[in-house]
Design a protein around this motif. Structure first.
Motif, PDB file in Angstrom:
ATOM      1  N   TRP A 178     -12.915 -75.323   1.573  1.00  0.00           N
ATOM      2  CA  TRP A 178     -12.875 -74.155   2.459  1.00  0.00           C
ATOM      3  C   TRP A 178     -14.236 -73.492   2.444  1.00  0.00           C
ATOM      4  O   TRP A 178     -14.852 -73.320   1.391  1.00  0.00           O
ATOM      5  CB  TRP A 178     -11.797 -73.189   1.951  1.00  0.00           C
ATOM      6  N   VAL A 179     -14.706 -73.149   3.642  1.00  0.00           N
ATOM      7  CA  VAL A 179     -15.906 -72.339   3.787  1.00  0.00           C
ATOM      8  C   VAL A 179     -15.458 -70.959   4.266  1.00  0.00           C
ATOM      9  O   VAL A 179     -15.272 -70.746   5.471  1.00  0.00           O
ATOM     10  CB  VAL A 179     -16.897 -72.937   4.807  1.00  0.00           C
ATOM     11  N   PRO A 180     -15.207 -70.019   3.366  1.00  0.00           N
ATOM     12  CA  PRO A 180     -14.808 -68.684   3.818  1.00  0.00           C
ATOM     13  C   PRO A 180     -15.914 -68.071   4.677  1.00  0.00           C
ATOM     14  O   PRO A 180     -17.104 -68.241   4.386  1.00  0.00           O
ATOM     15  CB  PRO A 180     -14.640 -67.894   2.518  1.00  0.00           C
ATOM     16  N   ASP A 181     -15.520 -67.387   5.721  1.00  0.00           N
ATOM     17  CA  ASP A 181     -16.458 -66.668   6.584  1.00  0.00           C
ATOM     18  C   ASP A 181     -16.029 -65.211   6.577  1.00  0.00           C
ATOM     19  O   ASP A 181     -14.960 -64.868   7.083  1.00  0.00           O
ATOM     20  CB  ASP A 181     -16.428 -67.245   7.994  1.00  0.00           C
ATOM     21  N   THR A 182     -16.842 -64.363   5.974  1.00  0.00           N
ATOM     22  CA  THR A 182     -16.426 -62.979   5.745  1.00  0.00           C
ATOM     23  C   THR A 182     -16.116 -62.245   7.037  1.00  0.00           C
ATOM     24  O   THR A 182     -15.147 -61.482   7.117  1.00  0.00           O
ATOM     25  CB  THR A 182     -17.485 -62.212   4.946  1.00  0.00           C
ATOM     26  N   GLY A 183     -16.903 -62.462   8.073  1.00  0.00           N
ATOM     27  CA  GLY A 183     -16.659 -61.777   9.334  1.00  0.00           C
ATOM     28  C   GLY A 183     -15.344 -62.188   9.963  1.00  0.00           C
ATOM     29  O   GLY A 183     -14.553 -61.346  10.396  1.00  0.00           O
ATOM     30  N   HIS A 184     -15.097 -63.484  10.005  1.00  0.00           N
ATOM     31  CA  HIS A 184     -13.858 -63.969  10.611  1.00  0.00           C
ATOM     32  C   HIS A 184     -12.638 -63.550   9.794  1.00  0.00           C
ATOM     33  O   HIS A 184     -11.593 -63.206  10.354  1.00  0.00           O
ATOM     34  CB  HIS A 184     -13.905 -65.487  10.760  1.00  0.00           C
ATOM     35  N   ILE A 185     -12.760 -63.573   8.472  1.00  0.00           N
ATOM     36  CA  ILE A 185     -11.630 -63.153   7.638  1.00  0.00           C
ATOM     37  C   ILE A 185     -11.327 -61.675   7.863  1.00  0.00           C
ATOM     38  O   ILE A 185     -10.170 -61.281   8.032  1.00  0.00           O
ATOM     39  CB  ILE A 185     -11.916 -63.419   6.149  1.00  0.00           C
ATOM     40  N   LYS A 209     -21.165 -62.818   7.020  1.00  0.00           N
ATOM     41  CA  LYS A 209     -21.516 -61.991   8.172  1.00  0.00           C
ATOM     42  C   LYS A 209     -20.631 -60.770   8.166  1.00  0.00           C
ATOM     43  O   LYS A 209     -19.680 -60.691   7.391  1.00  0.00           O
ATOM     44  CB  LYS A 209     -21.484 -62.756   9.482  1.00  0.00           C
ATOM     45  N   ASP A 210     -20.957 -59.821   9.014  1.00  0.00           N
ATOM     46  CA  ASP A 210     -20.335 -58.503   8.907  1.00  0.00           C
ATOM     47  C   ASP A 210     -19.689 -58.087  10.225  1.00  0.00           C
ATOM     48  O   ASP A 210     -20.069 -58.566  11.306  1.00  0.00           O
ATOM     49  CB  ASP A 210     -21.389 -57.472   8.507  1.00  0.00           C
ATOM     50  N   VAL A 211     -18.722 -57.182  10.102  1.00  0.00           N
ATOM     51  CA  VAL A 211     -18.082 -56.562  11.271  1.00  0.00           C
ATOM     52  C   VAL A 211     -17.900 -55.084  10.986  1.00  0.00           C
ATOM     53  O   VAL A 211     -17.868 -54.654   9.829  1.00  0.00           O
ATOM     54  CB  VAL A 211     -16.703 -57.188  11.578  1.00  0.00           C
ATOM     55  N   ASP A 212     -17.761 -54.293  12.060  1.00  0.00           N
ATOM     56  CA  ASP A 212     -17.477 -52.880  11.863  1.00  0.00           C
ATOM     57  C   ASP A 212     -15.968 -52.681  11.735  1.00  0.00           C
ATOM     58  O   ASP A 212     -15.187 -53.645  11.727  1.00  0.00           O
ATOM     59  CB  ASP A 212     -18.073 -52.025  12.983  1.00  0.00           C
ATOM     60  N   ALA A 213     -15.526 -51.453  11.628  1.00  0.00           N
ATOM     61  CA  ALA A 213     -14.110 -51.166  11.392  1.00  0.00           C
ATOM     62  C   ALA A 213     -13.213 -51.603  12.545  1.00  0.00           C
ATOM     63  O   ALA A 213     -12.008 -51.792  12.359  1.00  0.00           O
ATOM     64  CB  ALA A 213     -13.930 -49.674  11.130  1.00  0.00           C
ATOM     65  N   GLU A 214     -13.803 -51.795  13.720  1.00  0.00           N
ATOM     66  CA  GLU A 214     -13.023 -52.258  14.872  1.00  0.00           C
ATOM     67  C   GLU A 214     -13.084 -53.771  15.043  1.00  0.00           C
ATOM     68  O   GLU A 214     -12.556 -54.316  16.013  1.00  0.00           O
ATOM     69  CB  GLU A 214     -13.530 -51.593  16.156  1.00  0.00           C
ATOM     70  N   GLY A 215     -13.747 -54.454  14.114  1.00  0.00           N
ATOM     71  CA  GLY A 215     -13.832 -55.903  14.197  1.00  0.00           C
ATOM     72  C   GLY A 215     -14.953 -56.422  15.070  1.00  0.00           C
ATOM     73  O   GLY A 215     -15.012 -57.611  15.376  1.00  0.00           O
ATOM     74  N   ARG A 216     -15.873 -55.539  15.465  1.00  0.00           N
ATOM     75  CA  ARG A 216     -17.026 -55.980  16.266  1.00  0.00           C
ATOM     76  C   ARG A 216     -18.136 -56.441  15.334  1.00  0.00           C
ATOM     77  O   ARG A 216     -18.358 -55.857  14.281  1.00  0.00           O
ATOM     78  CB  ARG A 216     -17.511 -54.827  17.153  1.00  0.00           C
ATOM     79  N   TRP A 217     -18.871 -57.480  15.747  1.00  0.00           N
ATOM     80  CA  TRP A 217     -19.924 -58.028  14.892  1.00  0.00           C
ATOM     81  C   TRP A 217     -20.996 -56.982  14.607  1.00  0.00           C
ATOM     82  O   TRP A 217     -21.398 -56.224  15.498  1.00  0.00           O
ATOM     83  CB  TRP A 217     -20.567 -59.251  15.552  1.00  0.00           C
ATOM     84  N   ALA A 218     -21.442 -56.952  13.371  1.00  0.00           N
ATOM     85  CA  ALA A 218     -22.477 -56.016  12.934  1.00  0.00           C
ATOM     86  C   ALA A 218     -23.514 -56.781  12.115  1.00  0.00           C
ATOM     87  O   ALA A 218     -23.215 -57.831  11.541  1.00  0.00           O
ATOM     88  CB  ALA A 218     -21.872 -54.901  12.082  1.00  0.00           C
ATOM     89  N   MET A 219     -24.712 -56.258  12.055  1.00  0.00           N
ATOM     90  CA  MET A 219     -25.726 -56.854  11.191  1.00  0.00           C
ATOM     91  C   MET A 219     -25.243 -56.802   9.741  1.00  0.00           C
ATOM     92  O   MET A 219     -24.533 -55.873   9.334  1.00  0.00           O
ATOM     93  CB  MET A 219     -27.056 -56.113  11.336  1.00  0.00           C
ATOM     94  N   LEU A 220     -25.654 -57.788   8.971  1.00  0.00           N
ATOM     95  CA  LEU A 220     -25.231 -57.874   7.584  1.00  0.00           C
ATOM     96  C   LEU A 220     -25.587 -56.590   6.839  1.00  0.00           C
ATOM     97  O   LEU A 220     -26.717 -56.100   6.906  1.00  0.00           O
ATOM     98  CB  LEU A 220     -25.917 -59.068   6.910  1.00  0.00           C
ATOM     99  N   GLY A 221     -24.614 -56.027   6.139  1.00  0.00           N
ATOM    100  CA  GLY A 221     -24.828 -54.798   5.392  1.00  0.00           C
ATOM    101  C   GLY A 221     -24.592 -53.533   6.179  1.00  0.00           C
ATOM    102  O   GLY A 221     -24.627 -52.436   5.615  1.00  0.00           O
ATOM    103  N   GLU A 222     -24.320 -53.660   7.485  1.00  0.00           N
ATOM    104  CA  GLU A 222     -24.100 -52.482   8.325  1.00  0.00           C
ATOM    105  C   GLU A 222     -22.645 -52.333   8.757  1.00  0.00           C
ATOM    106  O   GLU A 222     -22.318 -51.424   9.525  1.00  0.00           O
ATOM    107  CB  GLU A 222     -25.013 -52.539   9.553  1.00  0.00           C
TER     108      GLU A 222
END
Length: 273
Positions: A178-185, A209-222
Motif C-alpha cells: 500500500w502506498v498511503p496518500d495523505t491527501g486522498h485519505i 500531500k495536503d488538503v484544507d478542511a473542505e477537502g480542497r488541495w493545499a500546499m504541503l504544510g498549509e
C-alpha cells in the motif's frame, strides 16, 4: 527509522495534471525535480514518454541528474473494475513491472480502482482484488514489489474507511503493498492516523500531500494533514522503505509546478527530512 534515513522523492503528476498546457518531456521533469532538491522520482506511464521502451536510457538520464527511481505508477482505463479487461490490464502491468525491474528497489504503484464500468459498485471490489493480487504474483516472480495507491477523485472505489477495509480484506498483504496518500485519505477518512495504524504492515512508501478542511488541495504544510505524526507513524512501519514522495495538486502547483515542488521540498526540510 531516524529522520536522517528518510529520503524525499517527487511525483510527476504535478505536471501531468496540466494536461495539454504541459508541453515538456521526461528530461524536463528530471531537471526540475533534481533542481528542486529531491533524491528520487516517481514517474507515471503517461509521463515516461520515449523512455518507455528504453529503460537503460532512462537509467542513464536518472544518473545524470543524481536521481533514483522510487516507483513507476500506472493506471488503466478500465479502472481495474472491468472483468473483460482483466487480462489486458495485467499485460500492461507486466510491461511496467519488467521496466521497473531494471531499477533496484523500484516498485510499481497501481492506481486505485475508479468505477468506470457498468454494474453494481459492490461487485467491483472482487475484480479489482483479483487484478491486484495477480499483479503482485507477477511482481514477485520478477523481483519487483507491487503496491496500491488510493484516489479520492471522481467515483473511486477507494474513498472512505469501509472501502479500504473491504478491498484490503481481499488482498494478499504479502503480495500487494500500500502506498498511503495523505491527501486522498483525508478526503474520505475522519481519522487518518487510525487508518495508517490499522494497515501499517502494508505500507511500502508514503505519498505526502495536503488538503484544507473542505477537502480542497493545499500546499504541503498549509492544510490539515498532521505531517509530523504521519511521518513518525509510517517511519516505524515494518516494510516502509524510507521514501517520502511529495505530490502536489493545488492551484499553486497548477500555475508553476517547478516552484511548487521546490517549496514543498523546503517544507520537508522543516520537518527534518
Amino acid at each position: 527509522m531516524h529522520a536522517n534515513a528518510l529520503k524525499v522523492g517527487c511525483q510527476t503528476f504535478t505536471w501531468e495534471m496540466l494536461g495539454l498546457a504541459w508541453t515538456g518531456g521526461p528530461d524536463d521533469l528530471l531537471a526540475a525535480i533534481a533542481a528542486g532538491g529531491y533524491a528520487g522520482i516517481e514517474i507515471t506511464d503517461t509521463m515516461i514518454g520515449a523512455y518507455a521502451d528504453d529503460p537503460d536510457a532512462f537509467a542513464a538520464a536518472l544518473a545524470g541528474h543524481g536521481l533514483t527511481l522510487v516507483s513507476f505508477a500506472c493506471g488503466a482505463k478500465s479502472g481495474y473494475t472491468l472483468k473483460e479487461a482483466i487480462e489486458a490490464d495485467l499485460d500492461r502491468v507486466r510491461r511496467w513491472i519488467d521496466f521497473a525491474g531494471r531499477f533496484p528497489g523500484a516498485l510499481v504503484s497501481m492506481g486505485s480502482a475508479t468505477v468506470v464500468s457498468e454494474g453494481p459498485r459492490e461487485d467491483k471490489f472482487a475484480i479489482a482484488a483479483e487484478i491486484y493480487n495477480r499483479a503482485g504474483e507477477i511482481g514477485r516472480a520478477a523481483g519487483v514489489e507491487v503496491a496500491v495507491h488510493p484516489s479520492s477523485h471522481h467515483n473511486t472505489l477507494l474513498f472512505d474507511r469501509p472501502d479500504y477495509d473491504r478491498l484490503f480484506a481481499m488482498l494478499d498483504a504479502d503480495l500487494v503493498g500500500w502506498v498511503p496518500d495523505t491527501g486522498h485519505i483525508l478526503r474520505g477518512h475522519p481519522d487518518i492516523l487510525d487508518t495508517l495504524a490499522t494497515y501499517r504492515d502494508r505500507i511500502r512508501y508514503l505519498h505526502l500531500k495536503d488538503v484544507d478542511a473542505e477537502g480542497r488541495w493545499a500546499m504541503l504544510g498549509e492544510g490539515v494533514c498532521p505531517n509530523a505524526a504521519v511521518i513518525e507513524l509510517v517511519a516505524a512501519a515494518p516494510r516502509f522503505n524510507g521514501w517520502l514522495v511529495l505530490e502536489e495538486e493545488s492551484d499553486t502547483a497548477a500555475s508553476d509546478p517547478a516552484a511548487a515542488v521546490r517549496r514543498n521540498r523546503e517544507t520537508m526540510r522543516g520537518l527534518g527530512a
